[in-house]
Design an enzyme around this catalytic site. Structure first.
Site, PDB file in Angstrom:
ATOM      1  N   CYS A  94       0.821  -1.222   0.000  1.00 52.29           N
ATOM      2  CA  CYS A  94       0.000   0.000   0.000  1.00 52.29           C
ATOM      3  C   CYS A  94       0.857   1.276   0.000  1.00 52.29           C
ATOM      4  O   CYS A  94       1.464   1.572  -1.020  1.00 52.29           O
ATOM      5  CB  CYS A  94      -0.992  -0.049   1.168  1.00 52.29           C
ATOM      6  N   HIS A 194      -3.095  -5.597   2.800  1.00 47.34           N
ATOM      7  CA  HIS A 194      -2.756  -5.602   4.224  1.00 47.34           C
ATOM      8  C   HIS A 194      -3.286  -6.892   4.823  1.00 47.34           C
ATOM      9  O   HIS A 194      -3.874  -7.718   4.143  1.00 47.34           O
ATOM     10  CB  HIS A 194      -3.459  -4.447   4.940  1.00 47.34           C
TER      11      HIS A 194
HETATM   12  N1  GLN Z   1      -2.079   6.923   2.077  1.00 49.41           N
HETATM   13  C1  GLN Z   1      -2.308   5.987   1.072  1.00 49.41           C
HETATM   14  C2  GLN Z   1      -3.731   5.962   0.508  1.00 49.41           C
HETATM   15  O1  GLN Z   1      -4.681   6.191   1.244  1.00 49.41           O
HETATM   16  C3  GLN Z   1      -1.860   4.624   1.590  1.00 49.41           C
HETATM   17  C4  GLN Z   1      -2.760   4.036   2.634  1.00 49.41           C
HETATM   18  C5  GLN Z   1      -2.258   2.727   3.190  1.00 49.41           C
HETATM   19  O2  GLN Z   1      -1.059   2.436   3.191  1.00 49.41           O
HETATM   20  N2  GLN Z   1      -3.166   1.914   3.712  1.00 49.41           N
HETATM   21  O3  GLN Z   1      -3.849   5.725  -0.674  1.00 49.41           O
END
Ligand code: GLN
Length: 241
Positions: A94, A194
């Protein structure tokens, strides 16, 4: 045999149990009698990336991504590119995955200029993409079905020559529009998954380990493990999504 694993930026990029991926890799090596060391390199760490066989970078919110930019551009970015070009295995999740691309522009217009190792860009959307999801890896990435949990505002688009990690079976993946999920270049794997992702996707975990061992020792004989519990978790989520 031994693998040296690095958890990069564990202080800021470590959402939704991402650190559990490291535990999973450690265990799957130890159960096979393969030595493993793990080093955690927070922002400002003087330790270089040379000598690591596998680097893990987890996810983080927009704020954390902005916080680490200075450190990244002080030299870490160059090290990451050098290691990736040298075939070191990277698992990036992510926010960590977005970081491997050219930039991330938040929905309210803040731009983070990232590493540019992978030919991809990410732009924040108003509606977040949240939920359990699943995708099938490309044949070059082992072909297994991976289940995970995604939560991102960023919509990622891959450049023409960059291969995705897989095809979305349910959920959103890279952008909720083109059916792609993640990216795969050399031994760099990027995904929105995740969870942590590896404990319930043992085939994918072993692909990473086999790739790292093969690169280091020229061979990778991974003894089969009893994955009954891991596969039960995988199948349960797979059926629900
Ligand atoms: N900030 C990024 C987004 O919202 C990554 C979020 C995350 O790593 N869960 O796209």
């Amino acid at each position: 045999m031994e693998l040296n694993i690095c958890h990069l930026y564990p202080d800021v990029l470590n959402l939704y149990g991402d650190g559990g991926n490291i535990l999973c890799l450690q265990k799957r090596l130890a159960w096979r009698g393969i030595d493993v060391s793990v080093a955690r390199l927070p922002i400002g760490s003087p330790t270089s990336l040379s000598g690591f066989d596998l680097v893990f970078i987890g996810g983080g919110q927009d704020f954390e991504q902005q916080v680490l930019l200075e450190d990244l551009h002080r030299g870490r970015s160059r090290e990451i590119c050098a290691a990736a070009n040298d075939g070191v295995v990277f698992l990036t999740i992510c926010g960590g995955y977005q970081m491997m691309g050219h930039y991330y522009e938040t929905f309210d217009g803040k731009r983070c200029d990232f590493i540019g190792l992978l030919d991809l860009v990410t732009v924040g959307a108003k509606e977040r993409m949240i939920g359990n999801y699943k995708f099938r890896c490309t044949p070059e990435a082992g072909g297994s079905v991976v289940v995970g949990f995604e939560n991102h505002s960023g919509k990622t688009r891959l450049g023409p020559s960059l291969r995705p990690l897989g095809t979305v079976l349910a959920g959103r993946g890279n952008n909720g529009e083109d059916g792609t999920e993640g990216a795969h270049w050399k031994n760099v794997f990027g995904t929105y998954s995740h969870g942590p992702m590896l404990p319930k996707n043992p085939a994918f975990a072993d692909l990473l380990l086999a790739t790292a061992l093969e690169r280091k020792y020229g061979r990778a004989e991974l003894q089969p493990l009893d994955d009954a519990a891991e596969l039960a978790a995988h199948d349960e989520i797979c059926a629900r999504v």
